[in-house]
Write a protein that holds these residues in place. Structure first.
Motif, PDB file in Angstrom:
ATOM      1  N   UNK A   1       0.778  -1.168   0.009  1.00  0.00           N
ATOM      2  CA  UNK A   1      -0.066   0.117   0.012  1.00  0.00           C
ATOM      3  C   UNK A   1       0.724   1.285   0.064  1.00  0.00           C
ATOM      4  N   UNK A   2       0.489   2.201  -0.955  1.00  0.00           N
ATOM      5  CA  UNK A   2       1.337   3.334  -0.942  1.00  0.00           C
ATOM      6  C   UNK A   2       0.116   4.445  -0.911  1.00  0.00           C
ATOM      7  N   UNK A   3       0.507   5.702  -0.329  1.00  0.00           N
ATOM      8  CA  UNK A   3      -0.437   6.731  -0.540  1.00  0.00           C
ATOM      9  C   UNK A   3       0.169   8.245  -0.740  1.00  0.00           C
ATOM     10  N   UNK A   4      -0.407   9.219  -1.144  1.00  0.00           N
ATOM     11  CA  UNK A   4       0.078  10.192  -1.748  1.00  0.00           C
ATOM     12  C   UNK A   4      -0.282  11.382  -0.579  1.00  0.00           C
ATOM     13  N   UNK A   5       0.437  12.009   0.268  1.00  0.00           N
ATOM     14  CA  UNK A   5       0.044  13.110   0.927  1.00  0.00           C
ATOM     15  C   UNK A   5       0.947  14.388   0.649  1.00  0.00           C
ATOM     16  N   UNK A   6       0.358  15.387   0.446  1.00  0.00           N
ATOM     17  CA  UNK A   6       1.275  16.735   0.331  1.00  0.00           C
ATOM     18  C   UNK A   6       2.425  16.410  -1.003  1.00  0.00           C
ATOM     19  N   UNK A   7       1.868  15.969  -1.964  1.00  0.00           N
ATOM     20  CA  UNK A   7       2.746  15.714  -2.974  1.00  0.00           C
ATOM     21  C   UNK A   7       3.782  14.805  -2.845  1.00  0.00           C
TER      22      UNK A   7
END
Length: 85
Positions: free
Chosen positions: A57-63
Motif C-alpha cells: 500500500x502506497x499513499x500520497x500526502x502533500x505531493x
C-alpha cells in the motif's frame, strides 16, 4: 479582547502563540527546496494506484509518496476493519 487563536502555557510559564501556517511559510521553513526535490524519484498517480492492496500500500500526502504497507498490517485496527465501535 485577547487573541483569537489558542494560547498554551508551558511548564516554564512561557506563552506559546499558535497561529495558522500559510503554505508559503511552510515551503520556506519546513518543506524541501526545489533543488532537493529534483533528486527525488518521480511517481505518477497511476503508478501509485497500482500499489493499492494491504500487502503493498502506497499513499500520497502533500505531493509525497509513502509506503504504508508495514503500518497497515501491524496497525491494531487492521484485524477489526469494518467493525463499528
Amino acid at each position: 479582547a485577547g487573541p483569537s487563536y489558542p494560547l498554551h502555557l508551558s511548564r516554564d510559564a512561557m506563552v506559546y502563540e499558535h497561529r495558522p501556517l500559510s503554505l508559503e511559510d511552510a515551503r520556506k521553513t519546513y518543506l524541501p527546496s526545489d533543488d532537493e526535490r529534483a533528486y527525488w524519484p518521480k511517481f505518477t498517480r497511476e503508478h501509485v494506484a497500482t500499489h493499492a492492496t494491504l500487502k503493498d500500500g502506497w499513499c500520497v500526502i502533500h505531493e509525497r509518496v509513502y509506503d504504508i504497507t508495514l503500518f497497515a498490517i501491524t496497525h491494531p485496527g487492521f484485524h477489526n476493519a469494518g467493525q463499528v465501535s
